[in-house]
Design a protein around this motif. Sequence first.
Motif, PDB file in Angstrom:
ATOM      1  N   ARG A  56      65.889  46.894  35.622  1.00  0.00           N
ATOM      2  CA  ARG A  56      66.754  47.798  34.872  1.00  0.00           C
ATOM      3  C   ARG A  56      66.838  49.167  35.552  1.00  0.00           C
ATOM      4  O   ARG A  56      67.922  49.737  35.696  1.00  0.00           O
ATOM      5  N   LEU A  57      65.676  49.653  35.996  1.00  0.00           N
ATOM      6  CA  LEU A  57      65.622  50.973  36.648  1.00  0.00           C
ATOM      7  C   LEU A  57      66.383  51.012  37.973  1.00  0.00           C
ATOM      8  O   LEU A  57      66.804  52.072  38.418  1.00  0.00           O
ATOM      9  N   ARG A  58      66.523  49.877  38.620  1.00  0.00           N
ATOM     10  CA  ARG A  58      67.202  49.849  39.922  1.00  0.00           C
ATOM     11  C   ARG A  58      68.698  49.626  39.803  1.00  0.00           C
ATOM     12  O   ARG A  58      69.404  49.583  40.808  1.00  0.00           O
ATOM     13  N   GLY A  59      69.197  49.409  38.577  1.00  0.00           N
ATOM     14  CA  GLY A  59      70.638  49.340  38.405  1.00  0.00           C
ATOM     15  C   GLY A  59      71.235  47.967  38.218  1.00  0.00           C
ATOM     16  O   GLY A  59      72.460  47.818  38.283  1.00  0.00           O
ATOM     17  N   ALA A  60      70.403  46.941  37.974  1.00  0.00           N
ATOM     18  CA  ALA A  60      70.963  45.623  37.655  1.00  0.00           C
ATOM     19  C   ALA A  60      71.841  45.755  36.424  1.00  0.00           C
ATOM     20  O   ALA A  60      71.471  46.427  35.461  1.00  0.00           O
ATOM     21  N   SER A  61      73.006  45.108  36.436  1.00  0.00           N
ATOM     22  CA  SER A  61      73.888  45.267  35.280  1.00  0.00           C
ATOM     23  C   SER A  61      73.734  44.121  34.281  1.00  0.00           C
ATOM     24  O   SER A  61      74.201  44.212  33.158  1.00  0.00           O
ATOM     25  N   LYS A  62      73.083  43.063  34.707  1.00  0.00           N
ATOM     26  CA  LYS A  62      72.781  41.994  33.758  1.00  0.00           C
ATOM     27  C   LYS A  62      71.436  41.413  34.138  1.00  0.00           C
ATOM     28  O   LYS A  62      71.242  40.977  35.275  1.00  0.00           O
ATOM     29  N   ILE A  63      70.514  41.403  33.185  1.00  0.00           N
ATOM     30  CA  ILE A  63      69.170  40.893  33.437  1.00  0.00           C
ATOM     31  C   ILE A  63      68.902  39.727  32.496  1.00  0.00           C
ATOM     32  O   ILE A  63      68.977  39.875  31.281  1.00  0.00           O
ATOM     33  N   ILE A  64      68.618  38.580  33.102  1.00  0.00           N
ATOM     34  CA  ILE A  64      68.352  37.353  32.344  1.00  0.00           C
ATOM     35  C   ILE A  64      66.872  37.037  32.497  1.00  0.00           C
ATOM     36  O   ILE A  64      66.389  36.941  33.626  1.00  0.00           O
ATOM     37  N   VAL A  65      66.174  36.900  31.386  1.00  0.00           N
ATOM     38  CA  VAL A  65      64.737  36.623  31.482  1.00  0.00           C
ATOM     39  C   VAL A  65      64.403  35.262  30.896  1.00  0.00           C
ATOM     40  O   VAL A  65      65.075  34.768  29.998  1.00  0.00           O
ATOM     41  N   VAL A  66      63.330  34.672  31.423  1.00  0.00           N
ATOM     42  CA  VAL A  66      62.930  33.322  31.049  1.00  0.00           C
ATOM     43  C   VAL A  66      61.478  33.324  30.611  1.00  0.00           C
ATOM     44  O   VAL A  66      60.624  33.887  31.306  1.00  0.00           O
ATOM     45  N   ASP A  67      61.197  32.719  29.486  1.00  0.00           N
ATOM     46  CA  ASP A  67      59.814  32.488  29.053  1.00  0.00           C
ATOM     47  C   ASP A  67      59.849  31.400  27.966  1.00  0.00           C
ATOM     48  O   ASP A  67      60.927  30.962  27.550  1.00  0.00           O
ATOM     49  N   GLY A  68      58.668  30.983  27.526  1.00  0.00           N
ATOM     50  CA  GLY A  68      58.606  29.967  26.486  1.00  0.00           C
ATOM     51  C   GLY A  68      58.107  30.512  25.169  1.00  0.00           C
ATOM     52  O   GLY A  68      57.959  29.780  24.194  1.00  0.00           O
ATOM     53  N   ILE A  69      57.817  31.809  25.137  1.00  0.00           N
ATOM     54  CA  ILE A  69      57.262  32.435  23.940  1.00  0.00           C
ATOM     55  C   ILE A  69      58.259  33.454  23.406  1.00  0.00           C
ATOM     56  O   ILE A  69      58.592  34.422  24.098  1.00  0.00           O
ATOM     57  N   GLU A  70      58.728  33.255  22.192  1.00  0.00           N
ATOM     58  CA  GLU A  70      59.783  34.111  21.637  1.00  0.00           C
ATOM     59  C   GLU A  70      59.347  35.574  21.522  1.00  0.00           C
ATOM     60  O   GLU A  70      60.151  36.482  21.726  1.00  0.00           O
ATOM     61  N   GLU A  71      58.072  35.798  21.202  1.00  0.00           N
ATOM     62  CA  GLU A  71      57.603  37.179  21.085  1.00  0.00           C
ATOM     63  C   GLU A  71      57.759  37.923  22.412  1.00  0.00           C
ATOM     64  O   GLU A  71      58.088  39.117  22.440  1.00  0.00           O
ATOM     65  N   ARG A  72      57.471  37.217  23.491  1.00  0.00           N
ATOM     66  CA  ARG A  72      57.610  37.851  24.810  1.00  0.00           C
ATOM     67  C   ARG A  72      59.088  38.116  25.132  1.00  0.00           C
ATOM     68  O   ARG A  72      59.423  39.149  25.706  1.00  0.00           O
ATOM     69  N   LEU A  73      59.932  37.178  24.751  1.00  0.00           N
ATOM     70  CA  LEU A  73      61.367  37.391  24.996  1.00  0.00           C
ATOM     71  C   LEU A  73      61.867  38.588  24.185  1.00  0.00           C
ATOM     72  O   LEU A  73      62.726  39.347  24.653  1.00  0.00           O
TER      73      LEU A  73
END
Lengths: 357, 357, 357, 357
Positions: free
Chosen positions: D196-213
Amino acid sequence: MTTMRAAVFQGPGKIILQEKPIPAVGPGDALIRITTTTICGTDVHILKGEYPVQPGLTIGHEPVGIIEKLGSNVTGYREGQRVIAGAICPSFHSYACQDGCASQDGQAHGHGYKPMGGWRFGNTIDGTQAEYVLVPDAQANLAPIPDALTDEQVLMCPDIMSTGFAGAEQANIKIGDIVAVFAQGPIGLCATAGARLRGASKIIVVDGIEERLAIARLMGADATVNFRQVDVVDEILRLTDGRGVDASIEALGTQATFEAALRVLKPGGTLSSLGVYSTDLHIPLGPFAAGLGDHRIVTSLCPGGKERMRRLMNVIETARVDLAPLVTHHYKLDDIEAAYDLFAHQRDGVLKVAITP
Amino acid sequence: MTTMRAAVFQGPGKIILQEKPIPAVGPGDALIRITTTTICGTDVHILKGEYPVQPGLTIGHEPVGIIEKLGSNVTGYREGQRVIAGAICPSFHSYACQDGCASQDGQAHGHGYKPMGGWRFGNTIDGTQAEYVLVPDAQANLAPIPDALTDEQVLMCPDIMSTGFAGAEQANIKIGDIVAVFAQGPIGLCATAGARLRGASKIIVVDGIEERLAIARLMGADATVNFRQVDVVDEILRLTDGRGVDASIEALGTQATFEAALRVLKPGGTLSSLGVYSTDLHIPLGPFAAGLGDHRIVTSLCPGGKERMRRLMNVIETARVDLAPLVTHHYKLDDIEAAYDLFAHQRDGVLKVAITP
Amino acid sequence: MTTMRAAVFQGPGKIILQEKPIPAVGPGDALIRITTTTICGTDVHILKGEYPVQPGLTIGHEPVGIIEKLGSNVTGYREGQRVIAGAICPSFHSYACQDGCASQDGQAHGHGYKPMGGWRFGNTIDGTQAEYVLVPDAQANLAPIPDALTDEQVLMCPDIMSTGFAGAEQANIKIGDIVAVFAQGPIGLCATAGARLRGASKIIVVDGIEERLAIARLMGADATVNFRQVDVVDEILRLTDGRGVDASIEALGTQATFEAALRVLKPGGTLSSLGVYSTDLHIPLGPFAAGLGDHRIVTSLCPGGKERMRRLMNVIETARVDLAPLVTHHYKLDDIEAAYDLFAHQRDGVLKVAITP
Amino acid sequence: MTTMRAAVFQGPGKIILQEKPIPAVGPGDALIRITTTTICGTDVHILKGEYPVQPGLTIGHEPVGIIEKLGSNVTGYREGQRVIAGAICPSFHSYACQDGCASQDGQAHGHGYKPMGGWRFGNTIDGTQAEYVLVPDAQANLAPIPDALTDEQVLMCPDIMSTGFAGAEQANIKIGDIVAVFAQGPIGLCATAGARLRGASKIIVVDGIEERLAIARLMGADATVNFRQVDVVDEILRLTDGRGVDASIEALGTQATFEAALRVLKPGGTLSSLGVYSTDLHIPLGPFAAGLGDHRIVTSLCPGGKERMRRLMNVIETARVDLAPLVTHHYKLDDIEAAYDLFAHQRDGVLKVAITP
C-alpha cells in the motif's frame, strides 16, 4: 623510532616536508607504512589555498603500503600484509553509509554542507604523503593487494580510478550508448576506461593536449576532439549525426566543460559530473529544454571501502584496464616539494607522479 | 455537420472561439468528441506569447471524450466508448520511445532541441479545447474510462496527475523518506499525492497561498510552509533537525524554487524538477557541494500512453487519491475566453477549470 | 513474379522447401527480400515437434535483407535499403510494451500464458527462411544496416546477440564482478561477450566441447570449465576461493545447468536464465538458502525493435565484439533441408549456419 | 546483580527460563535492558528442532529496551536512552555489507551457504528473550526510539515490519500495480501495508483465516481471498480480468503459496518471496513460461541497521501504518513458556505476543 617524515600543509603556497610523531594506534585503527603514494589535483587546490584545510595537516589521500600495526579490534589481517585504502575512508556504520551513500559519511545529519563529503585522508585527518599513515575504521577499509600486482599498478585505485569509474557507472551507460568525456586528465582518462568497461559503443573524448588525447585512445576512446582546434559542441553533434550523446561525463570542474556536456546531451540523457567546481554554475535554458528534457545531472564523490578497492584491483589484475601510462614521473618523498612544483605547473606532460619514501 | 467550435490561438494575447472543419480520420487515428477538457498553465504561457505555437492552432491538451470515429487500422475499441488520452501522445515506435523515453518522442535523432519534447496536442497539432480532437497513434493512446468514474474524476490524468506523479516517481523516494514539494498549484498538489503514494513518511510543502496549503494537507502533506511568512530554507532545515530532505520536488519553474529545492537537499539526495523555466538557471556552489555532494537533478515531462492512463485511472478508481478538490470552476466551451481570463489571473482561488462543450 | 520459395513446417520431423505466394503489403507493413538468414535452436525444437507451431507456417526469425516494398503508413525508409528486424517484432503500442516489457507484447491482458511471449516470425506469422518476409509494425522494427557492415556481421543481431546480451544485462553486472556462463552455444557465447562488455572482471564459462570453450576465450572468457572433466560446482567454487559468483547466466535450458547456476551463486547474487526449458524445474533448498539468500532469478526473452537492433549493430561496427567466429557454415536456401540436418545433429562443430537465397 | 533470566533453547521441544550471567560489554558493544520483546515464527521452528541452533543459546531477536552500558568505542548515544536494534544486526564493514547486501553479512567470502545469512540474535549469539541482551557493532545498530512512541508501537520494527516491507520493496511495485500477497500472518500483513505504501492500486490478499483477512483490510487490502472457500489462482485471475498481477508476494514458505504466486503472475512480473521454506521447491513449466516470461523471482532477508530502524519508526510516528492490531497478547517473561505454547499452536487468534520482563 617514533617520528617520521611527512608533507605538511603550512598555509597557502606552502607544503613542506617535516618530522612528525608516528601516530598511536587505537583499537579500530591500522598503521600503514607507506610504500607508494601520489599527488592529486585536489592537493594542488589545497596548496594554492583554494580549498580549506587546517595548517599542520599531512597532505595526500592515495595510500599503498604495508600494515605496520593493527588495532586490537581489527581482525582478518596480518602485520606485514600489503594493502591499499580508498581516499574516502568511510566508517560504513553511519546513517549516510547505511542509506547507500558512503561517500557522504557523516554528512546526512548535520546542519549545512561540507564541500568534500566523507573525505578524510589529508582533509580532516593526517594524510598519506608521509612514511606512515593511520587508517581509521580499518576493518572496513584495508584492502589486501593481490601478490601479482605492483604498487604502481594499484596506485590509481584509492582515488583516480574509483572516481573516474564512478563517473561512468553513474552515467547509466547501456550497451550501444554514445558517451562523451570532457577533459582527459587522470580522472577523465579513467572515466573513458570506465565507459568502455560498461559497454559504450562510441566514446568521444575532449581535451586541449594532444598527448592526453593519444593516451585516451589507449584507454578506449573512439574519437578525439581538441577544443583548441574545433568548436566542441558542433563537432560532437556532427560526430553523432545531430543526435547528441546518450551520456556525457564532465571531468574538470569548469562552467565551460559543464555547459558543453549539457549542450551535446540528448533529451533523456545523463550528465555525470566529476569535477570540483570553484564557481557557481549556470544552466542555459535552451540546452536544458526549459526543464522538460527528461535530463539527469548527477554528481559523484570517489567511492571508498575495501570492497570497492577489491573490485578495482581485480579489474587491473585481469588486465581489463592498464593504467600504467598514467604514471609519468617518479619522485622520492624527500623530493616531494619538487614533485609539487612539477605537478602544480603541469610541466613535462605530467599526469601522475609516484612518490616513494 | 462538418464544422466544430474550437479555441484557437491567434497570436499573443488572443485565444478566440471559432469554427473549424472537423478533422478527417486517417487509418491510425481516432476522432474523439470532447465531453470535458481543461486549461493548463502552459496554455497561459502560450496565450501570453511566452511559448511558441503556430497561430491558427487549437489549444488544449487534456481530452476526456467519446470515440466518434476510429481509423481503419485501430482495433480493440468501439465507437461510442468513453476514453481519455495523455497530453503527450507518443507514437511509441520511435527510437526515443523504444529507448525508454517516450515523452521525448521524435527528439533523439534531430539536430538541436525542442523545448517541449514529444508534446503534441495544442502544441504541434490541434488540441482539445474544441468539440472534437483527432488522436494520432490511437492504438497506443486511447485509454478506456472505467464506467464507475465521471469525466471530472479523470480530467487530471492526461497531464496534471501524470506530471505530478512523475515528479514523485523520479524523486527516487524510499519508504521513510522526507520529501519537500515546492509550489502547490495543481501539479505540485499531485506531486504531494504522488510522494505520499510512494511511501514518504514526512512531506513538507511550500506555497504562498493558505488555501493551497490547506488542500495540500488533503493530498497528504504533513507540514506546510508559507514562504510569505518564513524563510523557506531555514524552516525546512528546522523541520528536519538540520538534516535536509531526502528528495525535493520543484513544481513551479523559477530560480527561487529551484534554488531552495537544492539548498534543503541532503548530500546524496534527488532534486526532481517539474517546472517549465523561462530563464537560465543558476546553481550556487555551496549547496551544490562544489559538485561533490552525490546529488541528482532530474527533470520530467508528462508521461503519456494508454498504459499510463490506465494506471492513473486505477489509482482514482480505488480511491487512493481524490483529485476532486482541484476542479474549482466550471465553464461552457462557449465561455472559454472568460475561463482563460479567470485562470490567467488566478482569481477566485482557481486551481483547475472544467470546460464542457 | 508472385511466388517465392520458403522453408515450411509440415509437421513433426518435416520442414520442406516449397512455393508460396509473396505476401501482400498492408499500410503498416514492409516486405523484405531476404539476403541472409539462419537457423536457430528453437527451429530445431519446432522441427522435432517439441514446440507447437501451425503446420504450413514458414520457419525462421532472423532476417537480413532489402526493403522490397513499404506500406503506405511507413515513413523514413526507402525501398532498396538494407535492413534487419528483431526476432521478436513488438508492436510497441500494446499495454505490455508501454509497461516496459516489449518482448511480452500482447501477453499482459489475456487469460493464461503463451510460452513464447511476443515472438512472431516463424512462430505466429510466416518467418524468414524464405525469399521474402513480411515485417509487421515496420515503423517500429526496420533497422537500417550501416554501409560498412556485411550481412554476416549483423546476422546474429536479430536473436542470438540480442538474447545473449540480455542475459548479461539482466544479470545486474557491476564492474569487478565474477560471472559464470553455463553452456557456450551461440547464445552462451554472446552472453559471455555481453558480460565482458558490462565490466565483469572474471568470466568463467562452462561447456563440454573444447572447440566452444576455445571460442569462448575469443569472446572474453577468462577461465573455462569442461563439465566432462571436472565437477562444475566444485571447480567454480575453487576458482572463486569458495566465494561463489556475483552472477550466473544459464544459456541452455536444463535442470542441470539451472541448478549448477544456483549452486555457485553467492548470497545476494543474480541467476539470469536464458534457456528454453522443456521440463519443470527443481530448486534445491540448500543452495536457495531456504528462501533467505537475497537471491534474484530472472528470465529474459530476446529484446526486439529498431532501437535495440541499432545499438547491437553499433557494437559490431565499432569492433567491440566480433561474432564472425559463430558463423561456421554456409548453405543456399535451396539446400536448407541439408542445413537443418547438419544443425539439428550438431555435426562438424557447427555453431550457426548462414543461409542465402 | 550479575545474573539475569533468559529463555534458553535446550534442545528440540524445550525452551526454558533460566539464570545466566549478564554479558560483559566489549568496546564496540552495548548492553540493553530489554523492556519489551516478542516471539517469532522462526523461534517456533527452533523450538521444534527444525532449525539448527546451539543448545544453551538465548532465543529471540526483536529487542526493545534501554541502554544499560555502552562500549568504550560507541559514541553519540547515552546510557538510559530507549533504543531498538534490527533482528539481523550487520557489522556494515564486511565485503557483503559494502556490496549492498548487509543482510548476508559474513556470507560472501566463505565456503558453502548458511541458511540464515547475517542473522545473529538468537541464532549465532544470545538473543532478546531475556532481561538483557548484548548488541554487537552497536554504533551501526542502536536506533533511538522517538519519545512519542511506546514500546509496543515499535516492537514490529526489528523483524516483522522490516521483512514484510522488504517484500513489498523488492517486488518493484509501481503506482497503479495490482499486487497479490499470499498468507496474512504478521509478515504478510506487513507486506500488505508495505505494498500500500509503495503505491499499489489494488491489493489482493490470501489466507484461510477470516480474522486475518479482516485485519488485512485494515492494513490496506482491497480484496480478500479465503483459500478454504475458492480456488486461489482462478479467483485472482478473475479479479484481474485474466491479466494476472504485476507482483506477487509470498509470505509463508510453502510450495503451495510459492506456486500460486507464480501462477497468477503476469509475464514480466515479479515474485517477491519472504517465506522460510522447509522443502525443495518445484517450478511448473507452464506458469514459468518455459523460462521465457521475463519473470523475476526475488528473495529477501530482513534488512537491519539503525538507518532502516529509523525509517520504520518514522513511518509509525507519522501514522502511515498502525501495527497495533498485530499485538494480540501480552505475557511476562516469567510466563514465556506459556506464551510459546499459545503461539506455537496458534490458539486464540494470536498474531504477535508482547513479552515484558
